[in-house]
Design a protein around this motif. Structure first.
Motif, PDB file in Angstrom:
ATOM      1  N   ALA A   1     108.068  -3.123 -60.739  1.00 51.79           N
ATOM      2  CA  ALA A   1     107.758  -2.316 -61.920  1.00 51.79           C
ATOM      3  C   ALA A   1     106.342  -1.757 -61.916  1.00 51.79           C
ATOM      4  N   ASP A   2     105.384  -2.397 -61.217  1.00 49.61           N
ATOM      5  CA  ASP A   2     104.020  -1.841 -61.201  1.00 49.61           C
ATOM      6  C   ASP A   2     103.620  -1.282 -59.835  1.00 49.61           C
ATOM      7  N   VAL A   3     104.562  -1.150 -58.925  1.00 42.25           N
ATOM      8  CA  VAL A   3     104.252  -0.610 -57.599  1.00 42.25           C
ATOM      9  C   VAL A   3     104.180   0.910 -57.704  1.00 42.25           C
ATOM     10  N   PRO A   4     103.035   1.489 -57.353  1.00 39.94           N
ATOM     11  CA  PRO A   4     102.912   2.955 -57.431  1.00 39.94           C
ATOM     12  C   PRO A   4     103.952   3.668 -56.568  1.00 39.94           C
TER      13      PRO A   4
ATOM     14  N   GLY B   1     103.609   7.445 -60.593  1.00 39.20           N
ATOM     15  CA  GLY B   1     104.824   7.859 -59.901  1.00 39.20           C
ATOM     16  C   GLY B   1     105.968   6.864 -60.007  1.00 39.20           C
ATOM     17  N   ASN B   2     105.746   5.737 -60.632  1.00 41.33           N
ATOM     18  CA  ASN B   2     106.777   4.726 -60.802  1.00 41.33           C
ATOM     19  C   ASN B   2     107.650   5.102 -61.994  1.00 41.33           C
TER      20      ASN B   2
END
Length: 129
Positions: free
Chosen positions: A32-35, A88-89
């Motif tokens: 959920a927080d990975v660009p 961009g996520n």
């Protein structure tokens, strides 16, 4: 000698599909927080079942005939749309939690159908519980 009843196979496939979808939802939540990560999901079981059912009635009688495996892989995750964050996520934790609850319901339904079918089969054999 004995084949598994069709309804039990169907319930098994639904449970497997629910498990695979739940795994994909867990991947989405974990990232959920990975660009740049794009959320994915599997097609609904009803869609995959209809696609499998259409080719199940056909047989290949010649080498040049298309096989059932020639269709698209219905268990391959597809990207699901959604609003992207500035990095961009596009994972929405709220949507993933709703999907997770839907998948749990599908899995519970599959287990209930399987258990009921097993009870009917045992009853017909005179085994009881």
């Amino acid at each position: 000698m004995f084949d598994t009843p069709y309804v039990m196979k169907l319930a098994q496939n639904l449970a497997r599909h629910a498990g695979a979808r739940q795994a994909q939802i867990a991947k989405n939540i974990a990232n959920a927080d990975v660009p740049g990560y794009r959320a994915r999901d599997l097609p609904k079981f009803s869609e995959t079942y209809q696609q499998q059912g259409a080719s199940a009635d056909q047989r290949t009688t010649r080498a040049k005939h298309m096989t059932a495996g020639a269709s698209a892989d219905t268990r391959r995750p597809v990207e699901i749309g959604g609003e992207s964050s500035p990095n961009g996520n596009n994972v929405s934790l709220e949507e993933e939690m709703v999907r997770s609850a839907q998948v749990k319901s599908s899995h519970d339904t599959a287990l209930s159908v399987y258990k009921s079918s097993l009870d009917i089969l045992r009853s017909s054999l005179g085994k009881g519980r």
